[in-house]
Design an enzyme around this catalytic site. Structure first.
Site, PDB file in Angstrom:
ATOM      1  N   ARG A 101      -7.725  -3.441   8.208  1.00 44.82           N
ATOM      2  CA  ARG A 101      -9.017  -4.015   8.343  1.00 44.82           C
ATOM      3  C   ARG A 101      -9.137  -5.245   9.039  1.00 44.82           C
ATOM      4  O   ARG A 101      -9.981  -5.403   9.935  1.00 44.82           O
ATOM      5  CB  ARG A 101     -10.090  -4.199   6.803  1.00 44.82           C
ATOM      6  CG  ARG A 101     -10.754  -2.925   6.454  1.00 44.82           C
ATOM      7  CD  ARG A 101      -9.926  -1.689   6.244  1.00 44.82           C
ATOM      8  NE  ARG A 101     -10.698  -0.636   5.586  1.00 44.82           N
ATOM      9  CZ  ARG A 101     -10.553  -0.476   4.348  1.00 44.82           C
ATOM     10  NH1 ARG A 101      -9.787  -0.993   3.491  1.00 44.82           N
ATOM     11  NH2 ARG A 101     -11.137   0.585   3.828  1.00 44.82           N
TER      12      ARG A 101
ATOM     13  N   ASP B  32      -9.899  -9.021  -3.547  1.00 43.27           N
ATOM     14  CA  ASP B  32     -11.061  -9.465  -2.660  1.00 43.27           C
ATOM     15  C   ASP B  32     -12.309  -9.719  -3.340  1.00 43.27           C
ATOM     16  O   ASP B  32     -13.172 -10.488  -2.975  1.00 43.27           O
ATOM     17  CB  ASP B  32     -11.176  -8.286  -1.791  1.00 43.27           C
ATOM     18  CG  ASP B  32     -11.225  -6.967  -2.374  1.00 43.27           C
ATOM     19  OD1 ASP B  32     -10.748  -6.537  -3.308  1.00 43.27           O
ATOM     20  OD2 ASP B  32     -11.988  -5.909  -1.813  1.00 43.27           O
TER      21      ASP B  32
ATOM     22  N   ASP C 217      -6.139   2.689   8.562  1.00 42.34           N
ATOM     23  CA  ASP C 217      -7.572   3.084   8.076  1.00 42.34           C
ATOM     24  C   ASP C 217      -8.348   3.252   9.262  1.00 42.34           C
ATOM     25  O   ASP C 217      -8.187   3.551  10.437  1.00 42.34           O
ATOM     26  CB  ASP C 217      -8.039   1.926   7.092  1.00 42.34           C
ATOM     27  CG  ASP C 217      -8.911   2.101   5.968  1.00 42.34           C
ATOM     28  OD1 ASP C 217      -9.761   2.999   6.134  1.00 42.34           O
ATOM     29  OD2 ASP C 217      -8.435   1.804   4.795  1.00 42.34           O
TER      30      ASP C 217
ATOM     31  N   ASP D 115      -7.056   8.382  -0.946  1.00 46.92           N
ATOM     32  CA  ASP D 115      -8.341   7.967  -1.618  1.00 46.92           C
ATOM     33  C   ASP D 115      -9.598   8.322  -0.620  1.00 46.92           C
ATOM     34  O   ASP D 115      -9.377   8.582   0.349  1.00 46.92           O
ATOM     35  CB  ASP D 115      -8.272   6.488  -1.810  1.00 46.92           C
ATOM     36  CG  ASP D 115      -7.830   5.683  -0.593  1.00 46.92           C
ATOM     37  OD1 ASP D 115      -7.299   6.056   0.134  1.00 46.92           O
ATOM     38  OD2 ASP D 115      -8.717   4.480  -0.448  1.00 46.92           O
ATOM     39  N   GLU D 116     -10.969   8.397  -1.319  1.00 52.85           N
ATOM     40  CA  GLU D 116     -12.064   8.331  -0.812  1.00 52.85           C
ATOM     41  C   GLU D 116     -12.070   9.186   0.385  1.00 52.85           C
ATOM     42  O   GLU D 116     -12.333   8.677   1.587  1.00 52.85           O
ATOM     43  CB  GLU D 116     -12.228   6.973  -0.370  1.00 52.85           C
ATOM     44  CG  GLU D 116     -12.601   6.026  -1.365  1.00 52.85           C
ATOM     45  CD  GLU D 116     -12.810   4.691  -1.146  1.00 52.85           C
ATOM     46  OE1 GLU D 116     -13.659   3.954  -2.019  1.00 52.85           O
ATOM     47  OE2 GLU D 116     -12.607   4.012  -0.133  1.00 52.85           O
TER      48      GLU D 116
ATOM     49  N   TRP E 133      -7.841  -6.405  -0.336  1.00 51.88           N
ATOM     50  CA  TRP E 133      -8.234  -5.442   0.958  1.00 51.88           C
ATOM     51  C   TRP E 133      -9.100  -6.600   1.737  1.00 51.88           C
ATOM     52  O   TRP E 133      -9.740  -7.574   1.178  1.00 51.88           O
ATOM     53  CB  TRP E 133      -9.669  -4.597   0.330  1.00 51.88           C
ATOM     54  CG  TRP E 133      -8.858  -3.465  -0.749  1.00 51.88           C
ATOM     55  CD1 TRP E 133      -8.799  -3.491  -2.013  1.00 51.88           C
ATOM     56  CD2 TRP E 133      -8.053  -2.517  -0.170  1.00 51.88           C
ATOM     57  NE1 TRP E 133      -8.312  -2.615  -2.459  1.00 51.88           N
ATOM     58  CE2 TRP E 133      -7.699  -1.625  -1.466  1.00 51.88           C
ATOM     59  CE3 TRP E 133      -7.911  -1.823   0.959  1.00 51.88           C
ATOM     60  CZ2 TRP E 133      -7.008  -0.532  -1.453  1.00 51.88           C
ATOM     61  CZ3 TRP E 133      -7.149  -0.682   0.958  1.00 51.88           C
ATOM     62  CH2 TRP E 133      -6.782   0.041  -0.309  1.00 51.88           C
ATOM     63  N   THR E 134      -8.930  -6.501   2.971  1.00 48.90           N
ATOM     64  CA  THR E 134      -9.509  -7.282   3.874  1.00 48.90           C
ATOM     65  C   THR E 134     -10.919  -7.288   4.784  1.00 48.90           C
ATOM     66  O   THR E 134     -10.907  -8.056   5.779  1.00 48.90           O
ATOM     67  CB  THR E 134      -8.299  -7.725   4.729  1.00 48.90           C
ATOM     68  OG1 THR E 134      -8.138  -6.458   5.488  1.00 48.90           O
ATOM     69  CG2 THR E 134      -6.906  -8.270   4.111  1.00 48.90           C
ATOM     70  N   GLU E 135     -11.645  -6.512   4.140  1.00 48.11           N
ATOM     71  CA  GLU E 135     -12.864  -6.159   5.180  1.00 48.11           C
ATOM     72  C   GLU E 135     -13.529  -7.601   5.278  1.00 48.11           C
ATOM     73  O   GLU E 135     -14.145  -7.924   6.498  1.00 48.11           O
ATOM     74  CB  GLU E 135     -13.998  -5.324   4.188  1.00 48.11           C
ATOM     75  CG  GLU E 135     -13.496  -3.825   4.368  1.00 48.11           C
ATOM     76  CD  GLU E 135     -12.748  -3.277   2.963  1.00 48.11           C
ATOM     77  OE1 GLU E 135     -12.112  -4.348   2.204  1.00 48.11           O
ATOM     78  OE2 GLU E 135     -13.084  -2.448   2.478  1.00 48.11           O
TER      79      GLU E 135
ATOM     80  N   HIS F 212     -10.002   8.047   5.471  1.00 46.92           N
ATOM     81  CA  HIS F 212      -9.654   6.803   5.982  1.00 46.92           C
ATOM     82  C   HIS F 212      -8.632   6.794   7.132  1.00 46.92           C
ATOM     83  O   HIS F 212      -8.009   6.020   7.333  1.00 46.92           O
ATOM     84  CB  HIS F 212      -8.812   5.672   5.055  1.00 46.92           C
ATOM     85  CG  HIS F 212      -9.755   5.202   3.994  1.00 46.92           C
ATOM     86  ND1 HIS F 212     -10.673   4.266   4.108  1.00 46.92           N
ATOM     87  CD2 HIS F 212     -10.292   5.596   2.731  1.00 46.92           C
ATOM     88  CE1 HIS F 212     -11.318   3.977   2.847  1.00 46.92           C
ATOM     89  NE2 HIS F 212     -10.902   5.039   2.158  1.00 46.92           N
TER      90      HIS F 212
ATOM     91  N   TYR G 295      -8.452  -6.332  -8.019  1.00 45.43           N
ATOM     92  CA  TYR G 295      -8.661  -6.370  -6.706  1.00 45.43           C
ATOM     93  C   TYR G 295      -9.179  -7.811  -6.417  1.00 45.43           C
ATOM     94  O   TYR G 295     -10.168  -8.478  -6.896  1.00 45.43           O
ATOM     95  CB  TYR G 295     -10.013  -5.473  -6.359  1.00 45.43           C
ATOM     96  CG  TYR G 295      -9.575  -3.954  -6.162  1.00 45.43           C
ATOM     97  CD1 TYR G 295      -8.441  -3.432  -6.848  1.00 45.43           C
ATOM     98  CD2 TYR G 295     -10.263  -3.413  -5.085  1.00 45.43           C
ATOM     99  CE1 TYR G 295      -7.825  -2.024  -6.322  1.00 45.43           C
ATOM    100  CE2 TYR G 295      -9.980  -1.862  -4.964  1.00 45.43           C
ATOM    101  CZ  TYR G 295      -8.694  -1.100  -5.499  1.00 45.43           C
ATOM    102  OH  TYR G 295      -8.583   0.005  -5.044  1.00 45.43           O
TER     103      TYR G 295
HETATM  104  C1  ACM Z   1      -9.338   2.035  -2.640  1.00 43.98           C
HETATM  105  O1  ACM Z   1      -9.638   1.265  -3.281  1.00 43.98           O
HETATM  106  N1  ACM Z   1     -10.115   2.864  -1.930  1.00 43.98           N
HETATM  107  C2  ACM Z   1      -7.934   2.541  -3.085  1.00 43.98           C
END
Ligand code: ACM
Length: 548
Positions: free
Chosen positions: A155, A415, A184, A321-322, A463-465, A255, A413
């Site tokens: 990200r 973040d 991603d 994921d997702e 996570w670095t969004e 992703h 998490y």
């Molecule tokens: C995730 O947080 N989508 C693994």
């Protein structure tokens, strides 16, 4: 460092002082390091860190009274564990006996903490001072074999130098897995020689959403970067010298928009015009997923072939994921695959995809690890599960006899914001304070002893969004990673019984170490002026809606 060795983080298993009157062991110009076979790397590390901070030569040798003996010791391996160590000081010297080179290394990390915060600097201070450690005996070993931190370099790209510094921070906290989220929708960060467009195109985006996905603002400047294969080999080797395994993640089949932007044939071309896609400039769950075709499988086998050459890690993370299934529902190609393979639905199609790579990796002596969505259409035989949507996926996987890394978003998490209120620079997600992280328990009570054995470890995910710089990553990560490290390493009592006040007292000494290392952590009283909102991406975010 206080005088007694009692501000160590993570908390060691057992610590005793033979007698307070024995005093301290002095390290000086004459102090030698006796590195017995297999511990040469630890000696190199001690010279490059403690040697640099103290200015002491720490020469090789065994004929001085004052010496540090490093030794891999079968009795320590047997009695304390493979990553365990015994650190024993007397008035003349110090022995670090490890169950393996890793154990010796963790003992050397303890030695650096015992020397005091200035031992974490990169050069000696001009004031002349004496270096000493309290004379004591420590016996210590980790609770979990997998003590991880995931860093999302997709990200926001993190330059190599910052990743190397991050490795040092993990090592200082006795963490031993760096999970790199390399790909991603918003960027592909690893050079793949066979497919140069993955980085020529996939590593760059035109602009970046500022703040949360609901924000109406973009920064209107290009962002990107990638690691050459040699950069990555360097990171892997640097981590290995510090007994840290770098686990690469190539996220699939969701992703993946950056990869599809580079090679449109990877997407569901019978559903959308994938040639119109670019590297994504916003956050969230993206509908543009990989097509379940032979072309895609062959492409990712080629990618993983190069990945395996770079990363010796036994584990390779394939994401999973997702992955929204809308395009597969609409795609005649995907539906034909479902029919051909006798699959029940799109969830099983995802499992078919993951199973393919499970077999592929297993056939090459590696192990697949994936996010807990890989359970949904049936778990691949050899898969290990990163349980992120809470504990449930991990519990189900452990009960089914699979290994599990617990990393529930509700707890670890990093973040997510670390306090309520408007001051947090990255006010997203759950409020998870330092104390919340300290009371995180990786093994849920629902698991019996056999299930608990399957929890091979735990991991904090970064996570670095909304973290565009190392400074922001430092702020989100610290001090909470110190609490997490203690959860992963130390044998703490049940969450309610953990002595958070004592941890906070030890943190006083630890903040001084982080200061010496130059870490821009969140101070206990709240953010420093430059750490506060507004200031995301270095400019006000006027007009942005509240970030939730
Ligand atoms: C995730 O947080 N989508 C693994």
């Amino acid at each position: 460092m206080n005088d007694t060795g009692t501000d160590l983080i993570p908390l060691p298993g057992a610590l005793s002082r033979p007698s307070p009157s024995v005093g301290r062991l002095v390290l000086n110009e004459d102090t030698l390091i006796e590195a017995q076979p297999g511990t040469e790397g630890v000696a190199r590390w001690l010279r490059s860190t403690v040697g640099a901070a103290t200015g002491l030569p720490l020469r090789d040798g065994h004929d001085a009274d004052h010496r540090i003996v490093l030794r891999i010791d079968p009795a320590t391996a047997r009695e304390v564990g493979p990553e365990g160590y015994r650190l024993i000081g007397d008035g003349h010297g110090l022995r670090i006996h490890g169950g393996s080179a890793a154990g010796v290394f963790w003992g050397a990390q303890t030695l650096r903490q015992l020397l005091g915060p200035d031992a974490f600097r990169r050069a000696p201070l001009p004031s002349k001072r004496q270096w000493s450690v309290p004379v004591l005996a420590i016996e210590d070993a980790p609770r979990f074999a997998w003590r991880g931190a995931m860093l999302d370099v997709a990200r926001h790209f993190m330059p190599k130098g910052d990743v190397l510094a991050y490795v040092d921070l993990l090592a200082a906290h006795k963490l031993n897995v760096l999970h790199l989220h390399l790909t991603d929708d918003q960027g592909w960060r690893l050079e793949i020689k066979r497919y140069p467009r993955l980085t020529e195109v996939g590593a760059w985006r035109a602009r970046t959403k500022v703040g949360h996905r609901a924000s109406p603002l973009w920064d209107e400047r290009p962002h990107g970067g990638y690691y050459t294969q040699d950069d990555m080999r360097e990171i892997v080797a640097y981590a290995a010298e510090r007994h840290i395994t770098v686990v690469p993640e190539i996220d699939m089949p969701g992703h993946s928009q950056a990869a599809i932007a580079a090679y449109p044939e990877l997407g569901n071309t019978d559903v959308i015009d994938t040639t119109s896609l670019s590297v994504w400039d916003t956050w969230g769950v993206n509908p543009n997923v990989l097509a379940p075709t032979d072309t895609t499988l062959a492409f990712y086998e080629d990618v993983l072939t190069e990945v395996l050459e770079i990363f010796p890690s036994p584990f390779v993370h394939i994401g999973g994921d997702e992955c929204p299934k809308d395009q597969w529902r609409a795609s005649p190609t995907a539906q034909a695959r479902i029919a051909e393979e006798g699959l029940a639905d799109e969830d099983e199609l995802q499992s078919w995809f993951i199973r393919h790579f499970d077999r592929w990796l297993t056939g090459r002596g590696r192990r697949l690890v994936g996010w807990d969505e890989i359970l949904e259409g049936g778990l691949a035989e050899g898969a290990t599960v990163s349980s992120w949507r809470g504990y449930a996926g991990g519990i189900a996987a452990a009960r089914a006899g699979h290994d599990v890394v617990m990393c529930p978003e509700q707890q670890v998490y990093l973040d997510h914001r670390q306090a309520a209120g408007d001051d947090e620079p990255v006010p997203i997600g759950f409020v998870r304070t330092l104390e919340d992280v300290y009371r995180f328990e990786p093994v849920p009570p629902e698991l019996d002893a056999e299930g608990a054995e399957r929890v091979i470890g735990t991991q904090a995910n970064i996570w670095t969004e909304v973290m565009e710089s190392r400074q922001r990553v430092d702020y989100q990560t610290f001090p909470r990673l110190a609490a997490f490290a203690e959860v992963a390493w130390s044998r703490l009592p049940a969450p309610e019984a953990r002595d958070f006040a004592a941890f906070e007292r030890r943190m006083t000494g630890h903040y001084a170490r982080l200061d010496a290392l130059g870490v821009d952590y969140r101070p206990p009283g709240g953010p420093r002026p430059w750490q506060r909102r507004p200031g995301v991406l270095g400019r006000p975010i006027e007009g942005a809606p509240p970030i939730v």
